[in-house]
Scaffold this active site. Structure first.
Site, PDB file in Angstrom:
ATOM      1  N   HIS A   1     -23.494  31.174 -40.155  1.00  0.00           N
ATOM      2  CA  HIS A   1     -23.752  30.117 -41.021  1.00  0.00           C
ATOM      3  C   HIS A   1     -22.874  28.960 -40.557  1.00  0.00           C
ATOM      4  O   HIS A   1     -21.996  29.009 -39.427  1.00  0.00           O
ATOM      5  CB  HIS A   1     -23.104  30.511 -42.305  1.00  0.00           C
ATOM      6  CG  HIS A   1     -21.774  30.846 -42.396  1.00  0.00           C
ATOM      7  ND1 HIS A   1     -21.298  32.269 -42.736  1.00  0.00           N
ATOM      8  CD2 HIS A   1     -20.536  30.357 -42.299  1.00  0.00           C
ATOM      9  CE1 HIS A   1     -20.174  32.465 -42.560  1.00  0.00           C
ATOM     10  NE2 HIS A   1     -19.534  31.139 -42.304  1.00  0.00           N
TER      11      HIS A   1
HETATM   12  C1  T46 Z   1     -16.211  31.235 -41.687  1.00  0.00           C
HETATM   13  C2  T46 Z   1     -16.012  32.467 -41.135  1.00  0.00           C
HETATM   14  C3  T46 Z   1     -15.077  32.149 -39.907  1.00  0.00           C
HETATM   15  C4  T46 Z   1     -14.495  35.413 -50.630  1.00  0.00           C
HETATM   16  O1  T46 Z   1     -14.518  35.813 -51.804  1.00  0.00           O
HETATM   17  N1  T46 Z   1     -13.363  34.247 -50.521  1.00  0.00           N
HETATM   18  C5  T46 Z   1     -13.231  33.894 -49.279  1.00  0.00           C
HETATM   19  O2  T46 Z   1     -12.637  33.265 -49.203  1.00  0.00           O
HETATM   20  C6  T46 Z   1     -14.158  34.409 -48.025  1.00  0.00           C
HETATM   21  C7  T46 Z   1     -14.056  33.761 -46.781  1.00  0.00           C
HETATM   22  C8  T46 Z   1     -15.192  35.160 -48.478  1.00  0.00           C
HETATM   23  N2  T46 Z   1     -15.198  35.782 -49.704  1.00  0.00           N
HETATM   24  C9  T46 Z   1     -16.080  36.820 -49.885  1.00  0.00           C
HETATM   25  C10 T46 Z   1     -17.466  36.610 -49.938  1.00  0.00           C
HETATM   26  C11 T46 Z   1     -18.413  37.608 -49.319  1.00  0.00           C
HETATM   27  O3  T46 Z   1     -18.666  38.658 -50.144  1.00  0.00           O
HETATM   28  O4  T46 Z   1     -16.009  37.657 -48.685  1.00  0.00           O
HETATM   29  C12 T46 Z   1     -17.162  38.528 -48.334  1.00  0.00           C
HETATM   30  C13 T46 Z   1     -17.339  38.248 -46.774  1.00  0.00           C
HETATM   31  O5  T46 Z   1     -17.516  36.776 -46.516  1.00  0.00           O
HETATM   32  P1  T46 Z   1     -18.494  36.233 -45.373  1.00  0.00           P
HETATM   33  O6  T46 Z   1     -19.612  36.970 -45.211  1.00  0.00           O
HETATM   34  O7  T46 Z   1     -18.458  34.696 -45.528  1.00  0.00           O
HETATM   35  O8  T46 Z   1     -17.563  36.439 -44.085  1.00  0.00           O
HETATM   36  P2  T46 Z   1     -18.007  36.012 -42.540  1.00  0.00           P
HETATM   37  O9  T46 Z   1     -16.734  36.570 -41.896  1.00  0.00           O
HETATM   38  O10 T46 Z   1     -19.285  36.063 -42.164  1.00  0.00           O
HETATM   39  O11 T46 Z   1     -17.472  34.365 -42.519  1.00  0.00           O
HETATM   40  C14 T46 Z   1     -16.347  33.933 -43.017  1.00  0.00           C
HETATM   41  C15 T46 Z   1     -16.145  32.813 -43.781  1.00  0.00           C
HETATM   42  O12 T46 Z   1     -16.888  32.936 -45.152  1.00  0.00           O
HETATM   43  C16 T46 Z   1     -16.687  31.474 -43.268  1.00  0.00           C
HETATM   44  O13 T46 Z   1     -16.455  30.247 -43.980  1.00  0.00           O
HETATM   45  O14 T46 Z   1     -16.257  30.084 -41.334  1.00  0.00           O
HETATM   46  O15 T46 Z   1     -15.622  33.715 -41.403  1.00  0.00           O
END
Ligand code: T46
Length: 135
Positions: A49
């Site tokens: 993303h």
């Molecule tokens: C990015 C890369 C480097 C939260 O509740 N709070 C938070 O601050 C974050 C980051 C995530 N979440 C929850 C939302 C989802 O249910 O944790 C779960 C996993 O998040 P996500 O699928 O977005 O994780 P990544 O590893 O794909 O991406 C993350 C960050 O979201 C993003 O901003 O730049 O790490």
């Protein structure tokens, strides 16, 4: 595409190393949030993303991982494997984190609180916005 890596100054002595990170000094923005990824399963690709406004610094404080950055025109892969180096990722960059070592801990410092509205999760939409920003 310019890859911006920060080299943090370790305070080392005969006991080992310590790194301190202060907002607007070592980190180029106010730090509103810190999160970290660990126990990442083998072969997983995370991220996929971009963001509208978020700025972040990624530090692999243990182990290693790779980050693919894509600005809509060019892609680069950056290896993170040192606890004293931080990769700056601006919002308008599609990012994918992959090749995590089993022991990898990826710590992220972010300029904004978590906001799902800030995410661009559709790659074609990202390409459209990136092209528009270049005009
Ligand atoms: C990015 C890369 C480097 C939260 O509740 N709070 C938070 O601050 C974050 C980051 C995530 N979440 C929850 C939302 C989802 O249910 O944790 C779960 C996993 O998040 P996500 O699928 O977005 O994780 P990544 O590893 O794909 O991406 C993350 C960050 O979201 C993003 O901003 O730049 O790490």
């Amino acid at each position: 595409m310019q890859v911006i890596k920060y080299m943090f100054q370790p305070h080392g002595d005969d006991r080992g190393q310590l790194i301190a990170l202060e907002e607007l000094k070592d980190i180029p923005f106010h730090i509103k949030r810190v999160y970290y990824l660990y126990d990442t399963a083998k072969g997983v690709v995370r991220g996929k993303h971009a963001h509208r406004n978020l700025e972040q610094i990624l530090v692999c404080i243990h182990g290693s991982c790779k980050v693919r950055l894509d600005n809509g025109e060019e892609k680069k892969v950056v290896l993170l494997e040192k606890p004293y180096e931080g990769l700056y990722v601006a919002g308008n960059m599609w990012r994918e984190m992959f090749d995590f070592s089993e022991d990898a801990v990826l710590m992220v410092m972010a300029s904004q609180l978590y906001d799902e509205e800030d995410y661009i999760r559709d790659y074609d939409r990202f390409l459209e916005l990136a092209a528009k920003a270049r005009r």
